[in-house]
Design an enzyme around this catalytic site. Structure first.
Site, short mmCIF file in Angstrom:
data_model
loop_
_atom_site.label_atom_id
_atom_site.label_comp_id
_atom_site.label_asym_id
_atom_site.label_seq_id
_atom_site.Cartn_x
_atom_site.Cartn_y
_atom_site.Cartn_z
N HIS A 1 -2.75 37.99 -55.29
CA HIS A 1 -3.19 37.73 -53.91
C HIS A 1 -2.56 38.80 -53.01
O HIS A 1 -2.67 39.98 -53.31
CB HIS A 1 -2.76 36.29 -53.58
CG HIS A 1 -3.36 35.69 -52.34
ND1 HIS A 1 -4.43 36.21 -51.68
CD2 HIS A 1 -3.01 34.56 -51.64
CE1 HIS A 1 -4.72 35.45 -50.62
NE2 HIS A 1 -3.86 34.44 -50.59
N HIS B 1 -12.21 41.17 -56.76
CA HIS B 1 -12.11 40.05 -55.84
C HIS B 1 -12.91 38.88 -56.38
O HIS B 1 -13.97 39.08 -56.97
CB HIS B 1 -12.63 40.44 -54.45
CG HIS B 1 -12.13 39.54 -53.37
ND1 HIS B 1 -12.75 38.35 -53.05
CD2 HIS B 1 -11.04 39.63 -52.57
CE1 HIS B 1 -12.07 37.77 -52.09
NE2 HIS B 1 -11.02 38.51 -51.78
N ASP C 1 -6.25 45.01 -50.09
CA ASP C 1 -4.88 45.46 -50.38
C ASP C 1 -4.81 46.93 -50.77
O ASP C 1 -3.74 47.53 -50.69
CB ASP C 1 -4.28 44.61 -51.50
CG ASP C 1 -3.90 43.22 -51.00
OD1 ASP C 1 -3.43 43.13 -49.87
OD2 ASP C 1 -4.10 42.25 -51.75
N1 ACO Z 1 -8.75 46.03 -62.66
C1 ACO Z 1 -9.44 46.06 -63.81
N2 ACO Z 1 -10.32 45.11 -64.18
C2 ACO Z 1 -10.48 44.09 -63.33
C3 ACO Z 1 -9.81 43.98 -62.10
C4 ACO Z 1 -8.91 45.02 -61.77
N3 ACO Z 1 -8.21 44.99 -60.65
N4 ACO Z 1 -10.17 42.85 -61.48
C5 ACO Z 1 -11.05 42.25 -62.28
N5 ACO Z 1 -11.24 42.97 -63.40
C6 ACO Z 1 -12.13 42.65 -64.54
C7 ACO Z 1 -11.43 41.67 -65.48
O1 ACO Z 1 -10.70 42.34 -66.46
C8 ACO Z 1 -12.61 40.92 -66.04
O2 ACO Z 1 -13.23 41.73 -66.99
P1 ACO Z 1 -13.95 41.09 -68.28
O3 ACO Z 1 -15.06 40.24 -67.75
O4 ACO Z 1 -14.42 42.29 -69.03
O5 ACO Z 1 -12.90 40.30 -68.99
C9 ACO Z 1 -13.57 40.81 -64.85
O6 ACO Z 1 -13.26 41.93 -64.02
C10 ACO Z 1 -13.40 39.52 -64.04
O7 ACO Z 1 -12.01 39.43 -63.68
P2 ACO Z 1 -11.26 38.09 -63.35
O8 ACO Z 1 -9.81 38.34 -63.34
O9 ACO Z 1 -11.77 36.98 -64.22
O10 ACO Z 1 -11.81 37.80 -61.90
P3 ACO Z 1 -11.17 36.82 -60.87
O11 ACO Z 1 -12.23 36.43 -59.94
O12 ACO Z 1 -10.42 35.73 -61.54
O13 ACO Z 1 -10.07 37.78 -60.21
C11 ACO Z 1 -8.65 38.96 -58.87
C12 ACO Z 1 -9.99 38.21 -58.95
C13 ACO Z 1 -7.51 38.03 -59.25
C14 ACO Z 1 -8.45 39.44 -57.44
C15 ACO Z 1 -8.68 40.18 -59.85
O14 ACO Z 1 -9.72 41.05 -59.48
C16 ACO Z 1 -7.35 40.92 -59.88
O15 ACO Z 1 -6.42 40.50 -60.58
N6 ACO Z 1 -7.22 42.05 -59.12
C17 ACO Z 1 -5.97 42.78 -59.08
C18 ACO Z 1 -5.00 42.12 -58.12
C19 ACO Z 1 -5.44 42.25 -56.67
O16 ACO Z 1 -5.76 43.33 -56.20
N7 ACO Z 1 -5.38 41.14 -55.94
C20 ACO Z 1 -5.69 41.10 -54.50
C21 ACO Z 1 -6.99 40.41 -54.25
S1 ACO Z 1 -7.38 40.44 -52.52
C22 ACO Z 1 -6.36 39.29 -51.83
O17 ACO Z 1 -6.03 38.29 -52.42
C23 ACO Z 1 -5.84 39.55 -50.53
#
Ligand code: ACO
Length: 382
Positions: A226, A265, A319
């Protein structure tokens, strides 16, 4: 054994669950649109101020000039910290995470509010203003104390963005930097039922008080999935070092199935509209402050990510470019997420008040997968 949860749907991340109605913010994740009370975030970022945005989120409409002046005066009357709050801050170790400090001090704001348990709209608004007005002083004062510097008192002549930078640095910011921070505060002020706002609502749902609810939200925001991601973005940019190393860094993370901080996201599958704005800011401020190389590394990461995973709807989130922006403004890295909290106080409080007015205890279920009827074995026989 009959299982009352058998007919329920498992929704581990609550991706498919609507937990109530809200008039505060609206996100179209496929088109990349964000509105606060119907007003496009771009319009607000270009034309509004953080104070006016707070009024909008609390009242569901823009204020008249007189209303804005009265609201701002009320907010500023709560600026600064009491002697006992200051004394408390002095007891914290200089190694403390500023997010733990913010969470602790937010809860401690209840000590000096005799109306803490009064849930009337007036008392709730007063709490919201106190939290928004005092958090800048909490962050700036802690930062100065840990550096061995004297605190700089709040000054009710300044808006939140200017006063925060003044308390932090001991000097008034330039106009461009102050406006940049003000816009960052607008962009981060609310975002639907994100994880930390949900935490606020869970707490308010039990009829607990707003200080407790927002302290919990601060703890929730701290997580790297987050708001804590902005600090991880900066750590990654520092680890990369040179623009030529970006390709290896990103490809290495992707091949190990590690997330790249600042991308992806839960709701946006198109470009996060806040990131569009912050990207422009990041470039302008980086250019002005000699951090061009940092911006270049950010841009190169985005390029590789677009090529590799852009088609999956993974784009920079709020972010990603806020890290370059805050670093170029001279903020310590571990203050990035506290500054996010400073702004999101507005959204947390707005949703807390909205939920309070139409409350229901939030109490989901889980699918029990453990044993039934297990024997209690006396300790001597285990
Ligand atoms: N880098 C690489 N791959 C990613 C990323 C990333 N930052 N984010 C998502 N993916 C990929 C996952 O590996 C997954 O791939 P797959 O389907 O091949 O397994 C797919 O995208 C879906 O990802 P999930 O993690 O299931 O998506 P979710 O909706 O649960 O996650 C989240 C959203 C937690 C924000 C995720 O994108 C993440 O961890 N990002 C990095 C941390 C981040 O930047 N957080 C800030 C978010 S904005 C905020 O809260 C203010």
């Amino acid at each position: 054994m009959a299982d009352a949860t058998a007919a329920m749907t498992m929704d581990k991340g609550l991706d498919h669950t609507i937990i109530g109605e809200s008039t505060k913010s609206w996100i179209d994740g496929t088109k990349g649109v964000l509105e606060y009370v119907g007003i496009d975030i771009d319009d607000l970022a270009r034309n509004s101020t953080f104070e006016e945005t707070c009024f909008l989120l609390f009242n569901d409409r823009l204020p008249s000039q007189a209303e804005l002046e009265a609201f701002t005066a009320d907010l500023r009357s709560h600026y600064g910290l009491s002697e006992s709050m200051l004394a408390m801050l002095r007891t914290f170790p200089s190694t403390a995470s500023p997010m733990h400090v913010v969470a602790t001090m937010t809860a401690a704001m209840a000590f000096e509010d005799s109306a803490c348990n009064d849930t009337s709209p007036e008392a709730e608004m007063n709490k919201a203003l106190r939290i928004i007005a005092k958090t800048p002083a909490v962050i700036a004062t802690f930062d100065r104390l840990r550096k061995g510097l004297d605190p700089v008192p709040a000054d009710a002549a300044n808006c939140i963005a200017v006063d925060f930078l003044h308390m932090l640095n001991g000097e008034l910011p330039g106009e461009a930097t102050a406006r940049a921070l003000d816009v960052c505060l607008i962009l981060h002020a609310d975002h639907g039922i994100n994880a930390s706002t949900f935490a606020t609502m869970v707490c308010v749902g039990t009829e607990s008080d707003m200080y407790s609810a927002i302290a919990g939200a601060v703890g929730t925001l701290r997580g790297p999935l987050h708001g804590g991601a902005n600090e991880r973005v900066m750590a990654a940019l520092e680890q990369i070092g040179a623009v030529d190393d970006v390709e290896d860094f990103v490809m290495g993370r992707l091949s190990r199935k590690e997330k790249v901080p600042g991308f992806g996201h839960r709701v946006y599958k198109a470009y996060d509209p806040r990131a569009t704005f912050l990207k422009t800011f990041a470039k302008a401020i980086a250019d002005e402050t000699g951090n061009e190389a940092l911006y270049e590394r950010s841009r190169a990461i985005e390029e590789v990510m677009a090529r590799e995973v852009g088609a999956k709807g993974i784009h920079p989130n709020v972010d990603f470019y806020s890290a370059t922006t805050y670093f170029s403004m001279g903020l310590s890295i571990d203050l990035f997420t506290p500054v996010f909290a400073l702004s999101r106080n507005a959204g947390w409080a707005a949703h807390a008040m909205e939920r309070r007015a139409d409350n229901r205890l939030i109490r989901p279920r889980c699918q029990y997968t453990g044993p039934h009827g297990a024997d209690y074995v006396p300790i001597a026989d285990r």
